[in-house]
Write a protein that holds these residues in place. Structure first.
Motif, PDB file in Angstrom:
ATOM      1  N   GLY A 246       0.561  -1.744   0.035  1.00 35.67           N
ATOM      2  CA  GLY A 246       0.135   0.036   0.263  1.00 35.67           C
ATOM      3  C   GLY A 246       1.050   1.237   0.170  1.00 35.67           C
ATOM      4  O   GLY A 246       0.923   2.286  -0.769  1.00 35.67           O
ATOM      5  N   GLN A 247       1.858   1.102   1.047  1.00 36.84           N
ATOM      6  CA  GLN A 247       2.834   2.105   0.536  1.00 36.84           C
ATOM      7  C   GLN A 247       3.854   2.790  -0.408  1.00 36.84           C
ATOM      8  O   GLN A 247       3.577   3.538  -1.049  1.00 36.84           O
ATOM      9  N   VAL A 248       3.838   1.449  -1.214  1.00 35.58           N
ATOM     10  CA  VAL A 248       5.199   1.739  -2.467  1.00 35.58           C
ATOM     11  C   VAL A 248       3.430   1.995  -3.507  1.00 35.58           C
ATOM     12  O   VAL A 248       4.194   3.154  -4.744  1.00 35.58           O
ATOM     13  N   VAL A 249       2.045   1.519  -3.810  1.00 39.80           N
ATOM     14  CA  VAL A 249       1.614   2.253  -4.809  1.00 39.80           C
ATOM     15  C   VAL A 249       0.756   3.920  -4.161  1.00 39.80           C
ATOM     16  O   VAL A 249       1.107   4.450  -4.924  1.00 39.80           O
ATOM     17  N   TYR A 250       0.825   4.111  -2.636  1.00 38.76           N
ATOM     18  CA  TYR A 250       0.430   5.257  -2.765  1.00 38.76           C
ATOM     19  C   TYR A 250       1.461   6.279  -2.594  1.00 38.76           C
ATOM     20  O   TYR A 250       0.708   7.867  -3.443  1.00 38.76           O
ATOM     21  N   ALA A 251       2.874   6.096  -2.231  1.00 32.84           N
ATOM     22  CA  ALA A 251       4.395   6.957  -3.354  1.00 32.84           C
ATOM     23  C   ALA A 251       4.313   7.252  -5.098  1.00 32.84           C
ATOM     24  O   ALA A 251       4.359   8.163  -5.469  1.00 32.84           O
ATOM     25  N   GLU A 252       3.953   6.502  -5.490  1.00 29.72           N
ATOM     26  CA  GLU A 252       3.683   5.859  -7.062  1.00 29.72           C
ATOM     27  C   GLU A 252       2.777   6.813  -7.155  1.00 29.72           C
ATOM     28  O   GLU A 252       2.642   7.612  -8.454  1.00 29.72           O
ATOM     29  N   LEU A 253       1.251   6.836  -6.716  1.00 28.68           N
ATOM     30  CA  LEU A 253       0.023   7.949  -7.161  1.00 28.68           C
ATOM     31  C   LEU A 253       0.061   8.652  -6.781  1.00 28.68           C
ATOM     32  O   LEU A 253       0.218  10.075  -7.494  1.00 28.68           O
ATOM     33  N   LYS A 254       0.525   9.215  -5.492  1.00 24.76           N
ATOM     34  CA  LYS A 254       1.123  11.233  -5.342  1.00 24.76           C
ATOM     35  C   LYS A 254       2.429  11.433  -5.526  1.00 24.76           C
ATOM     36  O   LYS A 254       1.794  12.160  -6.890  1.00 24.76           O
ATOM     37  N   ARG A 255       3.573  10.794  -6.717  1.00 23.01           N
ATOM     38  CA  ARG A 255       4.658  11.284  -7.299  1.00 23.01           C
ATOM     39  C   ARG A 255       3.364  11.535  -8.745  1.00 23.01           C
ATOM     40  O   ARG A 255       4.257  13.037  -9.340  1.00 23.01           O
ATOM     41  N   ARG A 256       2.413  10.670  -9.465  1.00 22.33           N
ATOM     42  CA  ARG A 256       1.994  11.357 -10.324  1.00 22.33           C
ATOM     43  C   ARG A 256       0.565  12.309 -10.774  1.00 22.33           C
ATOM     44  O   ARG A 256       0.817  12.837 -11.417  1.00 22.33           O
ATOM     45  N   ILE A 257      -0.022  12.744  -9.417  1.00 22.46           N
ATOM     46  CA  ILE A 257      -0.634  13.213  -8.900  1.00 22.46           C
ATOM     47  C   ILE A 257       0.436  15.138  -8.760  1.00 22.46           C
ATOM     48  O   ILE A 257       0.090  15.391  -9.618  1.00 22.46           O
ATOM     49  N   LEU A 258       1.320  15.113  -8.027  1.00 19.61           N
ATOM     50  CA  LEU A 258       2.266  16.335  -7.779  1.00 19.61           C
ATOM     51  C   LEU A 258       2.552  16.014  -9.027  1.00 19.61           C
ATOM     52  O   LEU A 258       2.740  17.878  -9.138  1.00 19.61           O
ATOM     53  N   SER A 259       2.880  15.552  -9.326  1.00 18.85           N
ATOM     54  CA  SER A 259       3.508  16.263 -11.325  1.00 18.85           C
ATOM     55  C   SER A 259       2.446  16.553 -12.566  1.00 18.85           C
ATOM     56  O   SER A 259       2.554  16.456 -13.332  1.00 18.85           O
ATOM     57  N   LEU A 260       1.365  16.207 -12.238  1.00 16.89           N
ATOM     58  CA  LEU A 260       0.501  16.414 -12.475  1.00 16.89           C
ATOM     59  C   LEU A 260       0.515  15.358 -13.606  1.00 16.89           C
ATOM     60  O   LEU A 260      -0.410  15.166 -15.134  1.00 16.89           O
ATOM     61  N   ASP A 261       0.933  14.335 -13.572  1.00 12.75           N
ATOM     62  CA  ASP A 261       1.180  13.054 -14.712  1.00 12.75           C
ATOM     63  C   ASP A 261      -0.492  12.252 -14.340  1.00 12.75           C
ATOM     64  O   ASP A 261      -1.594  12.376 -15.653  1.00 12.75           O
ATOM     65  N   LEU A 262      -0.677  12.521 -13.289  1.00 11.28           N
ATOM     66  CA  LEU A 262      -2.876  12.463 -13.163  1.00 11.28           C
ATOM     67  C   LEU A 262      -2.517  13.872 -13.039  1.00 11.28           C
ATOM     68  O   LEU A 262      -3.299  14.484 -12.063  1.00 11.28           O
ATOM     69  N   PRO A 263      -4.066  13.972 -14.048  1.00 13.38           N
ATOM     70  CA  PRO A 263      -4.222  15.403 -14.024  1.00 13.38           C
ATOM     71  C   PRO A 263      -5.827  16.012 -13.205  1.00 13.38           C
ATOM     72  O   PRO A 263      -6.624  14.652 -12.662  1.00 13.38           O
TER      73      PRO A 263
ATOM     74  N   LEU B  71      -5.569   4.513  -1.861  1.00 14.22           N
ATOM     75  CA  LEU B  71      -6.397   5.971  -1.955  1.00 14.22           C
ATOM     76  C   LEU B  71      -6.667   6.737  -1.003  1.00 14.22           C
ATOM     77  O   LEU B  71      -7.239   7.718  -0.954  1.00 14.22           O
ATOM     78  N   ARG B  72      -7.216   5.446  -0.057  1.00  9.16           N
ATOM     79  CA  ARG B  72      -7.566   6.076   1.470  1.00  9.16           C
ATOM     80  C   ARG B  72      -6.760   7.341   2.154  1.00  9.16           C
ATOM     81  O   ARG B  72      -6.947   7.991   2.375  1.00  9.16           O
ATOM     82  N   LEU B  73      -5.220   7.284   1.746  1.00  9.43           N
ATOM     83  CA  LEU B  73      -4.254   7.840   2.128  1.00  9.43           C
ATOM     84  C   LEU B  73      -4.073   9.269   1.384  1.00  9.43           C
ATOM     85  O   LEU B  73      -4.105  10.380   2.451  1.00  9.43           O
ATOM     86  N   LEU B  74      -3.875   8.734   0.112  1.00  6.83           N
ATOM     87  CA  LEU B  74      -4.739  10.251  -0.276  1.00  6.83           C
ATOM     88  C   LEU B  74      -5.817  10.801  -0.392  1.00  6.83           C
ATOM     89  O   LEU B  74      -5.812  11.830  -0.583  1.00  6.83           O
ATOM     90  N   LEU B  75      -6.645  10.556  -0.088  1.00  2.00           N
ATOM     91  CA  LEU B  75      -8.195  11.361   0.695  1.00  2.00           C
ATOM     92  C   LEU B  75      -7.863  11.834   1.455  1.00  2.00           C
ATOM     93  O   LEU B  75      -8.378  12.725   1.366  1.00  2.00           O
ATOM     94  N   ALA B  76      -7.296  11.170   2.264  1.00  2.00           N
ATOM     95  CA  ALA B  76      -7.041  11.967   3.965  1.00  2.00           C
ATOM     96  C   ALA B  76      -6.061  12.973   3.565  1.00  2.00           C
ATOM     97  O   ALA B  76      -6.544  13.808   4.603  1.00  2.00           O
ATOM     98  N   GLU B  77      -5.006  13.251   2.346  1.00  2.00           N
ATOM     99  CA  GLU B  77      -4.345  14.510   2.325  1.00  2.00           C
ATOM    100  C   GLU B  77      -4.667  15.312   1.637  1.00  2.00           C
ATOM    101  O   GLU B  77      -3.992  16.668   1.158  1.00  2.00           O
ATOM    102  N   ASP B  78      -6.403  15.297   0.963  1.00  2.00           N
ATOM    103  CA  ASP B  78      -6.609  16.057  -0.245  1.00  2.00           C
ATOM    104  C   ASP B  78      -6.162  16.233  -0.935  1.00  2.00           C
ATOM    105  O   ASP B  78      -6.557  16.911  -1.943  1.00  2.00           O
ATOM    106  N   LEU B  79      -5.786  15.142  -1.748  1.00  2.00           N
ATOM    107  CA  LEU B  79      -5.464  14.772  -3.044  1.00  2.00           C
ATOM    108  C   LEU B  79      -6.245  14.307  -3.911  1.00  2.00           C
ATOM    109  O   LEU B  79      -6.197  14.661  -5.125  1.00  2.00           O
ATOM    110  N   LEU B  80      -7.082  13.696  -3.471  1.00  2.00           N
ATOM    111  CA  LEU B  80      -7.851  12.814  -4.166  1.00  2.00           C
ATOM    112  C   LEU B  80      -9.670  13.839  -3.526  1.00  2.00           C
ATOM    113  O   LEU B  80      -9.798  14.120  -2.155  1.00  2.00           O
ATOM    114  N   GLU B  81     -10.639  13.740  -4.333  1.00  2.00           N
ATOM    115  CA  GLU B  81     -12.328  14.149  -4.199  1.00  2.00           C
ATOM    116  C   GLU B  81     -12.488  12.623  -3.914  1.00  2.00           C
ATOM    117  O   GLU B  81     -12.658  12.467  -4.939  1.00  2.00           O
ATOM    118  N   GLN B  82     -13.598  12.364  -3.079  1.00  2.00           N
ATOM    119  CA  GLN B  82     -14.550  11.837  -2.970  1.00  2.00           C
ATOM    120  C   GLN B  82     -16.223  12.127  -3.462  1.00  2.00           C
ATOM    121  O   GLN B  82     -16.884  13.413  -3.001  1.00  2.00           O
TER     122      GLN B  82
END
Length: 218
Positions: free
Chosen positions: A11-28, A53-64
């Motif tokens: 989960g931490q590895v997936v979290y780190a990769e998705l966060k990288r994509r969000i912050l770099s705008l690879d996931l727009p 996804l739960r961790l990213l939602l808690a950081e307000d990088l995702l919206e439900q």
């Protein structure tokens, strides 16, 4: 390794990769996330993916979404204004503290970082990283625990906006000049001037980001 530990580390590895994509705008901003698609892309099961996804939602990088899905949080001029205003106060506080705690070793380290910034000023990503390292070093020298923790939290949210403040050569050159002025005030141990210059620097970056995001938003 137990299954529980494997799931947590996955989960931490997936979290780190998705966060990288969000912050770099690879996931727009505004992109809807589909679990089957992400599972296939990242080659992971649903369990670590949902943890991430739960961790990213808690950081307000995702919206439900009301339907239960998730989207990458949109860019916001209001959020830019709030984040940079808070950041300006924190940077000013830490610059003042750093000026009062400055040592010869700290001054030398900051001087080298500004020199690196100057060498890389024509390259957007490199100049951005060099400038960011300069600010992090000031925070380290300041040794203000609460300011550093709040700064880290705000800094993480600002990563999506930082590229907007650094895209033009004119802003990179101006930012370098502002860094040089901050450095001079720190070496002079002039805490009030260091605070004022650091706050001004962040607010100038805010103005640039607001202009850039205004051109991007409908």
């Amino acid at each position: 390794m137990t299954d529980r530990v494997r799931r947590a580390s996955g989960g931490q590895v997936v979290y780190a990769e998705l966060k990288r994509r969000i912050l770099s705008l690879d996931l727009p901003p505004g992109r809807r996330l589909f679990e089957p698609e992400l599972s296939a892309q990242l080659q992971v099961s649903r369990t670590p993916l949902r943890e991430a996804l739960r961790l990213l939602l808690a950081e307000d990088l995702l919206e439900q979404l009301p339907t239960g899905g998730m989207v990458v949080r949109s860019l916001s001029a209001e959020e830019i204004d709030e984040l940079y205003t808070v950041r300006a106060s924190l940077e000013g506080l830490m610059a003042a503290e750093a000026a009062e705690r400055m040592t010869d070793e700290g001054a030398e380290a900051l001087t080298l970082l500004v020199a690196r910034n100057q060498r890389l000023v024509e390259f957007a990503d490199d100049a951005m990283n060099a400038g960011h390292d300069f600010h992090l070093k000031i925070a380290e020298i300041a040794r203000h625990g609460w300011a550093a923790r709040l700064h880290e939290q705000v800094d993480g949210q600002m990563a999506r906006y930082r590229a907007f403040t650094n895209s033009s050569q004119s802003r990179r050159t101006a930012a370098l000049h502002e860094h040089q002025q901050i450095l001079e005030s720190l070496i002079a141990r002039d805490a009030p001037r260091a605070r004022a210059l650091a706050e001004h620097h962040v607010l100038e970056a805010r103005n640039t980001a607001l202009t850039a995001i205004g051109e991007r938003l409908p």
